[in-house]
Design a protein around this motif. Structure first.
Motif, short mmCIF file in Angstrom:
data_model
loop_
_atom_site.label_atom_id
_atom_site.label_comp_id
_atom_site.label_asym_id
_atom_site.label_seq_id
_atom_site.Cartn_x
_atom_site.Cartn_y
_atom_site.Cartn_z
N ARG A 291 0.88 -1.14 -0.01
CA ARG A 291 0.03 0.06 -0.17
C ARG A 291 0.92 1.27 -0.22
O ARG A 291 0.66 2.15 -0.79
CB ARG A 291 -0.75 0.06 1.11
CG ARG A 291 -1.67 -1.12 1.41
CD ARG A 291 -2.61 -1.21 0.13
NE ARG A 291 -3.97 -0.53 0.23
CZ ARG A 291 -4.69 -0.16 -0.91
NH1 ARG A 291 -4.22 -0.69 -1.94
NH2 ARG A 291 -5.47 0.43 -0.80
N LEU A 292 1.89 1.23 0.85
CA LEU A 292 2.81 2.34 0.86
C LEU A 292 3.40 2.75 -0.36
O LEU A 292 3.63 3.66 -0.96
CB LEU A 292 3.85 2.17 2.00
CG LEU A 292 3.30 2.38 3.31
CD1 LEU A 292 4.36 1.77 4.46
CD2 LEU A 292 3.17 3.85 3.75
N GLU B 13 2.49 1.72 -3.28
CA GLU B 13 1.49 2.33 -4.26
C GLU B 13 1.29 4.05 -4.25
O GLU B 13 1.32 4.50 -5.15
CB GLU B 13 0.32 1.77 -4.09
CG GLU B 13 -0.69 1.80 -5.10
CD GLU B 13 -2.01 1.09 -4.94
OE1 GLU B 13 -3.13 1.44 -5.26
OE2 GLU B 13 -1.92 -0.12 -4.18
N GLY B 14 1.33 4.38 -2.68
CA GLY B 14 1.13 5.70 -2.74
C GLY B 14 2.37 6.55 -2.75
O GLY B 14 2.48 7.78 -3.31
N ALA B 15 3.38 6.01 -2.24
CA ALA B 15 4.85 6.96 -2.41
C ALA B 15 5.77 6.54 -3.38
O ALA B 15 6.57 7.48 -3.83
CB ALA B 15 5.38 6.65 -0.94
N THR C 126 4.35 6.18 -8.66
CA THR C 126 4.34 7.11 -9.79
C THR C 126 5.47 7.26 -10.51
O THR C 126 5.60 7.57 -11.54
CB THR C 126 3.90 8.42 -9.07
OG1 THR C 126 4.22 8.27 -7.74
CG2 THR C 126 2.45 8.88 -9.44
N CYS C 127 6.58 7.02 -9.81
CA CYS C 127 7.77 7.24 -10.55
C CYS C 127 8.27 5.80 -10.94
O CYS C 127 9.17 5.57 -11.98
CB CYS C 127 8.76 7.77 -9.65
SG CYS C 127 8.44 9.50 -9.50
N TYR D 33 12.86 10.29 1.80
CA TYR D 33 11.75 10.06 2.45
C TYR D 33 12.00 9.94 4.07
O TYR D 33 11.25 9.78 4.76
CB TYR D 33 11.23 8.78 2.20
CG TYR D 33 10.52 8.85 0.66
CD1 TYR D 33 11.08 8.67 -0.41
CD2 TYR D 33 8.90 9.16 0.74
CE1 TYR D 33 10.62 8.97 -1.70
CE2 TYR D 33 8.34 9.05 -0.37
CZ TYR D 33 9.08 9.09 -1.43
OH TYR D 33 8.37 9.39 -2.71
N ALA E 270 9.20 11.98 5.66
CA ALA E 270 7.98 11.59 5.29
C ALA E 270 7.67 10.15 6.00
O ALA E 270 6.31 10.09 6.17
CB ALA E 270 7.88 11.47 3.97
N LEU E 271 8.40 9.25 6.22
CA LEU E 271 8.02 7.87 6.51
C LEU E 271 8.65 7.33 7.86
O LEU E 271 9.92 7.93 8.00
CB LEU E 271 8.27 6.67 5.31
CG LEU E 271 7.64 7.17 4.21
CD1 LEU E 271 8.10 6.28 2.93
CD2 LEU E 271 6.23 7.07 4.16
N THR E 272 8.06 6.65 8.54
CA THR E 272 8.57 6.04 9.83
C THR E 272 9.75 5.03 9.56
O THR E 272 9.54 4.42 8.40
CB THR E 272 7.75 5.80 10.80
OG1 THR E 272 6.99 4.44 10.04
CG2 THR E 272 6.52 6.80 11.08
N GLN F 198 7.38 2.06 8.38
CA GLN F 198 6.86 2.08 7.18
C GLN F 198 8.07 1.84 5.89
O GLN F 198 7.78 1.34 5.00
CB GLN F 198 6.32 3.51 6.88
CG GLN F 198 5.05 3.75 7.76
CD GLN F 198 4.69 4.90 7.80
OE1 GLN F 198 5.29 6.09 7.53
NE2 GLN F 198 3.47 5.35 8.42
#
Lengths: 163, 428
Positions: free
Chosen positions: B327-328, B330-332, B335-336, B387, B390-392, B395
């Motif tokens: 899921r992560l 897919e969102g983070a 796109t690239c 990141y 942005a991310l723990t 994550q």
């Protein structure tokens, strides 16, 4: 249903957890300060604060935020009563087309929450991930310097000890 | 009884004193007389230019320039398991740099690891490699450094665990681990290969990062040469037959990587390798080609050299094993990084080709996510954002676990959350 801590309040959105935070802020919560620029983490127009750190909202899945506090420019002040960083940007007339400015303000806010006495180099490094195509960088940097002073600090020379 | 004890203690002290005296005698090196700073105009510009090229190949500036400091003025912190050593000022400033150093003093420092004043130098300065540098090349580097702008700058004092601040101990280290020898020419190999070997084993000192180190930080040689090492919080992958690269490192691909910081079949130069490629991009192309020839030879028996394996995409399996990571991602990331995404079209390697996912440990994959990637040579192209904010840890660990199953190979990675915390700590 995802619950978020945004600008000091609780916000809910019925979205896929993989949705970028930026889309939720703009489309579901009506917070339009953060902008969509490239969608690839290259331009910084979408920058918001997550737990005091600057992040690209276009690349942060909303499901990853959890309890962390999201702050957008809407959370820093209003048109009637702008916050100190916003005021500094206004006073220096740092915006031209304005598209990058919410990201710039979020980035400056993150820097000043970390330290109100950055060096010139630290300030430039902190602001570098946000791009401005109008070329108002010098005014933007002046605004950050002004905001640092407004917050009781200022840009320091690394050779000089800070009192 | 008491007298006997005293006697034993006395003998003990005497022995310790004698050992210390012998050690100091072995360790003692004379100072070399200081000279007036040579007139920069006294050096032949052609020799200076040769020295400039060699300094780029040696990547000298990486350790001899602090962040935000002037080139060659020192102050960069080299972290070791025993503490921090700061790169020295090698500009010709007479008081804080090497302005008073004669050519002989400079040559002794380079090849024997002894400062002008007779002090032993820490092997963080890779004189174990520079011992093989020819007289002509030492002269060229001396000419180059002595014609740089003199910068008055004193690096911070080294911060080492006791008793390592006591430099005569380094004489012992040298007895154990320092066997200087010139680089032999191998007549069965081409001139280009031999040039690559000479540069790679001496000035470029590639094995300083790419070989594992022993307890006293000595480089492992023989079968362990180039079997992977650590540098600045990053893992320098094996560049011998154990290279984890998915695609063959041909001399041409390696040359492109050295000169651009990017190989669309492998990876972008990251961490401490960034400045290396930045400098190689500005070095003599023939020398860079020679280095590429030599190191492609080192990897000639790597698995990828025998067969380019297919690129599996175990997406469904990865999703089952790491649903949160999926899921992560897919969102983070997607796109690239999915096929046809802008980064891939812009010539960045696709994830399954990225060497880090095929390494034995997750360090490089984690550092790239934490710190992002900015190709050091073609700095204007698209880059990977960091990141870390942005991310723990958890994550990032989930994404890394997902990627390893989906695209990776080699031994499984464990304790990823702890690994992320460690990478944050050790990475700068």
């Amino acid at each position: 249903m995802i619950e978020l801590n945004v600008n000091g309040g609780v916000a809910r959105a019925d979205v896929d957890p993989a949705t970028p935070l930026l889309y939720v802020l703009r489309d579901d919560l009506g917070l339009h300060a953060a902008k969509f620029g490239c969608g690839l983490g290259q331009c910084g127009a979408c920058t918001v604060l997550v737990d005091d750190r600057p992040v690209f909202a276009c690349l942060l899945p909303v499901g990853a935020i959890g309890e962390r506090a999201v702050t957008t420019v809407e959370g820093l002040g209003t048109t009637v009563e702008p916050g100190d960083v916003q005021r500094a940007f206004l006073q220096e007339q740092a915006g031209q087309c304005g598209y990058c400015i919410p990201g710039m303000i979020a980035r400056a806010e993150a820097l000043l929450r970390r330290t109100t006495t950055p060096t010139e180099e630290e300030m430039r490094a902190a602001m570098a991930p946000s791009l401005c195509r109008c070329g108002t960088h010098m005014r933007i940097l002046r605004a950050v310097r002004r905001a640092a002073v407004a917050r009781g600090g200022g840009i320091v020379d690394p050779a000089e000890p800070v009192a | 009884m008491r007298g006997r004890r005293l006697k034993i203690a006395g003998v003990g002290i005497a022995i310790a004193g004698a050992v210390l005296a012998i050690l100091l005698a072995i360790a003692h090196r004379p100072a070399i007389a200081s000279i007036e700073r040579p007139d920069p105009r006294s050096f032949d510009p052609a020799v200076v230019a040769r020295g400039a090229n060699l300094a780029r190949i040696g990547n000298c500036v990486s350790c001899h320039q602090a962040e935000g400091g002037r080139p060659y003025a020192g102050g960069y912190p080299v972290t070791t398991p025993f503490g921090t050593i700061y790169g020295s000022n090698i500009t010709p400033d007479p008081d804080t740099g090497i302005g008073h150093w004669s050519r002989a003093a400079f040559a002794r420092a380079m090849r024997e690891g002894i400062g002008r004043n007779g002090r032993h130098l820490y092997p963080a300065f890779p004189y174990t490699h520079y011992a093989g540098v020819t007289d002509g090349d030492v002269d060229a580097l001396y000419a180059f450094l002595m014609t740089r702008p003199a910068v008055r700058a004193t690096p911070p004092d080294n911060d080492l665990i006791p008793p390592l601040g006591f430099r005569p101990l380094l004489a012992g280290w040298k007895l154990l681990f320092f066997q200087p020898a010139p680089i032999r020419v191998d007549p069965s190999q081409s001139a280009e290969w031999n040039r690559g070997r000479y540069l790679g084993e001496t000035l470029a000192h590639c094995s300083a990062c790419h070989s594992p180190r022993g307890l006293l930080q000595q480089e492992q040689r023989g079968a362990e040469a180039y079997a992977g090492g650590w540098s600045g919080g990053w893992y320098a992958p094996p560049i011998n037959a154990r290279s984890p690269a998915v695609r063959t490192w041909t001399p041409q691909r390696l040359e492109t990587y050295f000169r651009t910081g990017l190989s669309r079949d492998h990876a972008a130069a990251a961490g401490p390798m960034g400045p290396v490629t930045y400098n190689l991009a500005r070095a003599d192309p023939a020398d860079v080609r020679a280095l590429a020839r030599y190191y492609a030879w080192w990897m000639r028996n790597a698995p990828a050299a025998k067969v380019d394996p297919p690129l599996p995409d175990r997406r469904a399996l990865a999703e089952r094993q790491h649903p949160a990571g999926a899921r992560l991602y897919e969102g983070a990331c997607a796109t690239c990084h999915e096929p046809g995404a802008p980064m891939v079209v812009a010539g960045r390697p696709v994830l399954p080709l990225g060497t880090p996912l095929h390494e034995d440990n997750p360090r490089d994959t984690i550092q790239i996510i934490l710190q992002g990637l900015r190709p050091p040579v073609q700095a204007s192209g698209p880059y990977m954002p960091a990141y870390a904010d942005a991310l723990t840890d958890r994550q990032i660990a989930e994404i890394v676990g997902y990627l390893k199953v989906r695209h990776g190979s080699g031994s499984a990675w464990d304790d990823l959350e702890k690994e992320v915390a460690k990478a944050r700590e050790e990475g700068r």
